[in-house]
Design a protein around this motif. Structure first.
Motif, PDB file in Angstrom:
ATOM      1  N   LYS A 120       0.835  -1.195   0.000  1.00  0.00           N
ATOM      2  CA  LYS A 120       0.000   0.000   0.000  1.00  0.00           C
ATOM      3  C   LYS A 120       0.872   1.248   0.000  1.00  0.00           C
ATOM      4  O   LYS A 120       1.995   1.248   0.505  1.00  0.00           O
ATOM      5  CB  LYS A 120      -0.908   0.021   1.235  1.00  0.00           C
ATOM      6  CG  LYS A 120      -1.875  -1.152   1.339  1.00  0.00           C
ATOM      7  CD  LYS A 120      -2.990  -1.054   0.323  1.00  0.00           C
ATOM      8  CE  LYS A 120      -4.009  -2.186   0.517  1.00  0.00           C
ATOM      9  NZ  LYS A 120      -5.091  -2.104  -0.488  1.00  0.00           N
ATOM     10  N   LEU A 121       0.355   2.317  -0.571  1.00  0.00           N
ATOM     11  CA  LEU A 121       1.004   3.615  -0.453  1.00  0.00           C
ATOM     12  C   LEU A 121       0.808   4.146   0.967  1.00  0.00           C
ATOM     13  O   LEU A 121      -0.137   3.728   1.654  1.00  0.00           O
ATOM     14  CB  LEU A 121       0.403   4.595  -1.466  1.00  0.00           C
ATOM     15  CG  LEU A 121       0.630   4.272  -2.948  1.00  0.00           C
ATOM     16  CD1 LEU A 121      -0.219   5.207  -3.822  1.00  0.00           C
ATOM     17  CD2 LEU A 121       2.094   4.395  -3.316  1.00  0.00           C
ATOM     18  N   PRO A 122       1.687   5.042   1.446  1.00  0.00           N
ATOM     19  CA  PRO A 122       1.512   5.585   2.802  1.00  0.00           C
ATOM     20  C   PRO A 122       0.126   6.144   3.038  1.00  0.00           C
ATOM     21  O   PRO A 122      -0.463   5.953   4.097  1.00  0.00           O
ATOM     22  CB  PRO A 122       2.589   6.673   2.874  1.00  0.00           C
ATOM     23  CG  PRO A 122       3.648   6.214   1.925  1.00  0.00           C
ATOM     24  CD  PRO A 122       2.909   5.532   0.807  1.00  0.00           C
ATOM     25  N   ASN A 123      -0.397   6.853   2.067  1.00  0.00           N
ATOM     26  CA  ASN A 123      -1.801   7.275   2.072  1.00  0.00           C
ATOM     27  C   ASN A 123      -2.195   7.583   0.633  1.00  0.00           C
ATOM     28  O   ASN A 123      -1.347   7.594  -0.266  1.00  0.00           O
ATOM     29  CB  ASN A 123      -2.045   8.478   2.999  1.00  0.00           C
ATOM     30  CG  ASN A 123      -1.190   9.674   2.612  1.00  0.00           C
ATOM     31  OD1 ASN A 123      -1.319  10.220   1.508  1.00  0.00           O
ATOM     32  ND2 ASN A 123      -0.303  10.083   3.525  1.00  0.00           N
ATOM     33  N   ARG A 124      -3.468   7.824   0.403  1.00  0.00           N
ATOM     34  CA  ARG A 124      -3.962   7.962  -0.962  1.00  0.00           C
ATOM     35  C   ARG A 124      -3.419   9.199  -1.665  1.00  0.00           C
ATOM     36  O   ARG A 124      -3.394   9.253  -2.894  1.00  0.00           O
ATOM     37  CB  ARG A 124      -5.489   7.991  -0.959  1.00  0.00           C
ATOM     38  CG  ARG A 124      -6.102   6.651  -0.547  1.00  0.00           C
ATOM     39  CD  ARG A 124      -7.612   6.671  -0.662  1.00  0.00           C
ATOM     40  NE  ARG A 124      -8.187   5.386  -0.279  1.00  0.00           N
ATOM     41  CZ  ARG A 124      -9.488   5.105  -0.309  1.00  0.00           C
ATOM     42  NH1 ARG A 124     -10.352   6.047  -0.689  1.00  0.00           N
ATOM     43  NH2 ARG A 124      -9.929   3.911   0.046  1.00  0.00           N
ATOM     44  N   ALA A 125      -2.989  10.185  -0.911  1.00  0.00           N
ATOM     45  CA  ALA A 125      -2.435  11.386  -1.530  1.00  0.00           C
ATOM     46  C   ALA A 125      -1.163  11.086  -2.313  1.00  0.00           C
ATOM     47  O   ALA A 125      -0.829  11.802  -3.265  1.00  0.00           O
ATOM     48  CB  ALA A 125      -2.151  12.443  -0.465  1.00  0.00           C
ATOM     49  N   TYR A 126      -0.458  10.008  -1.917  1.00  0.00           N
ATOM     50  CA  TYR A 126       0.752   9.642  -2.652  1.00  0.00           C
ATOM     51  C   TYR A 126       0.434   9.134  -4.057  1.00  0.00           C
ATOM     52  O   TYR A 126       1.337   8.980  -4.873  1.00  0.00           O
ATOM     53  CB  TYR A 126       1.542   8.589  -1.871  1.00  0.00           C
ATOM     54  CG  TYR A 126       2.386   9.183  -0.766  1.00  0.00           C
ATOM     55  CD1 TYR A 126       3.707   9.552  -0.994  1.00  0.00           C
ATOM     56  CD2 TYR A 126       1.852   9.389   0.495  1.00  0.00           C
ATOM     57  CE1 TYR A 126       4.471  10.105   0.021  1.00  0.00           C
ATOM     58  CE2 TYR A 126       2.606   9.946   1.516  1.00  0.00           C
ATOM     59  CZ  TYR A 126       3.921  10.300   1.274  1.00  0.00           C
ATOM     60  OH  TYR A 126       4.675  10.866   2.266  1.00  0.00           O
ATOM     61  N   GLY A 127      -0.834   8.863  -4.325  1.00  0.00           N
ATOM     62  CA  GLY A 127      -1.222   8.498  -5.678  1.00  0.00           C
ATOM     63  C   GLY A 127      -0.955   9.616  -6.667  1.00  0.00           C
ATOM     64  O   GLY A 127      -0.681   9.370  -7.848  1.00  0.00           O
ATOM     65  N   ILE A 128      -1.023  10.870  -6.178  1.00  0.00           N
ATOM     66  CA  ILE A 128      -0.705  12.008  -7.048  1.00  0.00           C
ATOM     67  C   ILE A 128       0.753  11.962  -7.451  1.00  0.00           C
ATOM     68  O   ILE A 128       1.112  12.215  -8.612  1.00  0.00           O
ATOM     69  CB  ILE A 128      -1.034  13.333  -6.324  1.00  0.00           C
ATOM     70  CG1 ILE A 128      -2.515  13.383  -5.955  1.00  0.00           C
ATOM     71  CG2 ILE A 128      -0.645  14.526  -7.190  1.00  0.00           C
ATOM     72  CD1 ILE A 128      -2.895  14.579  -5.111  1.00  0.00           C
ATOM     73  N   MET A 129       1.631  11.626  -6.480  1.00  0.00           N
ATOM     74  CA  MET A 129       3.059  11.507  -6.784  1.00  0.00           C
ATOM     75  C   MET A 129       3.312  10.402  -7.802  1.00  0.00           C
ATOM     76  O   MET A 129       4.117  10.559  -8.727  1.00  0.00           O
ATOM     77  CB  MET A 129       3.842  11.234  -5.504  1.00  0.00           C
ATOM     78  CG  MET A 129       3.812  12.377  -4.500  1.00  0.00           C
ATOM     79  SD  MET A 129       4.641  13.847  -5.129  1.00  0.00           S
ATOM     80  CE  MET A 129       6.323  13.250  -5.248  1.00  0.00           C
TER      81      MET A 129
END
Length: 375
Positions: A120-129
């Protein structure tokens, strides 16, 4: 009207020449993309596999070289070969839809590796990165490759491979004119003056003749070969090496037809290539959903649970969708547009494609779930 059999035979032979040459390069381009993707899939790799980054990079370098050769009239007697290499081979070697699928899967944490190892990504905001990382690397590498290829063609091949002077070039009326957005007549006229009508050395002219004739002659033998191999071998090669090339032929001609029909409607927005890329992205989202989507939310069995059916879907994803969409022409068209028009073209293409993947693949993944395919 008087019927002239000489003119008719000439046009018929020209169409056969275009069909056979384009078919051969579509097959070779699709096969090369599959091979490069397989070669770049290893552990540990600096560039995370599987990816079409290397294929897009290679196709844009070759596209840049061909653009320079054509702009300096090197390809004036081999316009069908130029069409085959650029729109056929480079178009099939690169893939816009596969790139967008990578962007979507990484930004939404839905890659095969994410699902298999529950990462998993640390949180969903890292999806932008992740979205920006995958997208910008692909676009910048592809644009840089195109510019490098253009300079390589101009400063090395044309500069040191020319041998004589020729008369100014005017394209004949019966040749391939538009080349699906891969030729720029204004740039050709400007560069002719700069290089004083230089022509390729005899070695290059002979090389172009051999490649042109060989590509035309290999079309039907290659089709027969891949049909026989596809019918005989029922293992993984059907989804990876044989069927994709056959699907790629139809996809390549569809992309070429869309570009010929719609690219001329608006010089500031190549509508034909846009439609090809958008349609391919829609299809790749649907096929990926069918291949990786869970049949039921409480099981890990995919919708396509037959090995042979899975191979066919894989061939549609890599062969038809991969060849129908193109990065090399997409990047080359943007290069020829003004900067503002390029940004508009790229933004609309990428945003529309990403939204289609969210609607198709994303909506299914977030309601029922994805799993690993059976092949």
């Amino acid at each position: 009207m008087i019927f002239n059999p000489v003119i008719s035979n000439h046009r018929l032979s020209h169409y056969i020449h275009v069909f056979c040459t384009f078919t051969t390069f579509c097959i070779l381009g699709t096969e090369t993309r599959q091979a490069i993707t397989a070669l770049s899939s290893y552990t540990p790799a600096f560039v995370t596999a599987p990816t079409v980054l290397w294929s897009n990079c290679s196709s844009c370098i070759l596209m840049g070289i061909m653009q320079s050769l054509n702009a300096y009239t090197w390809m004036k007697d081999h316009q069908v070969l130029f069409l085959g290499v650029t729109t056929g081979y480079c178009g099939a070697l690169s893939s816009f839809s596969s790139m967008l699928l990578e962007v979507f899967e990484h930004s939404t944490n839905l890659t095969n590796a994410n699902i298999a190892y529950h990462t998993k990504l640390p949180n969903r905001a890292y999806g932008i990165m992740e979205f920006l990382s995958v997208l910008l690397v692909h676009l910048m590498v592809s644009m840089g490759s195109l510019i490098f290829g253009r300079q390589l063609g101009k400063e090395v091949i044309v500069a040191y491979g020319s041998s004589a002077f020729s008369k100014p070039y005017s394209p004949p009326s019966d040749t391939v004119t538009a080349n699906a957005g891969d030729v720029d007549t204004q740039e050709m006229e400007k560069n002719i003056l700069e290089f004083k009508f230089k022509t390729p050395a005899p070695f290059f002219r002979k090389f172009f003749d051999i490649v042109d004739k060989l590509a035309c002659a290999l079309a039907f033998p290659l089709i027969i070969l891949f049909v026989v191999l596809c019918a005989y071998y029922e293992n993984y090669s059907r989804g990876k090496w044989t069927l994709p090339c056959l699907f790629g032929i139809f996809a390549g001609f569809l992309r070429y037809w869309l570009a010929e029909m719609f690219n001329k409607t608006n010089k500031k927005f190549p509508l034909g290539t846009f439609l090809a890329n958008i349609f391919a992205t829609l299809l790749i989202g649907i096929f990926t959903m069918v291949q990786r989507g869970k049949k039921h939310s409480f099981t890990d069995v995919p919708i396509v649970d037959s090995l042979n059916s899975c191979h066919i879907v894989s061939a549609l994803i890599s062969g038809f969708c991969g060849t129908l969409s193109t990065i090399s022409t997409f990047i080359n068209e943007g290069y020829k547009l003004s900067f503002i028009n390029m940004l508009i073209y790229y933004t609309i293409s990428i945003a529309t494609s990403y939204c289609l993947l969210v609607i198709t693949l994303g909506s299914y993944a977030w309601t029922r779930g994805l799993t690993r395919p059976v092949c």
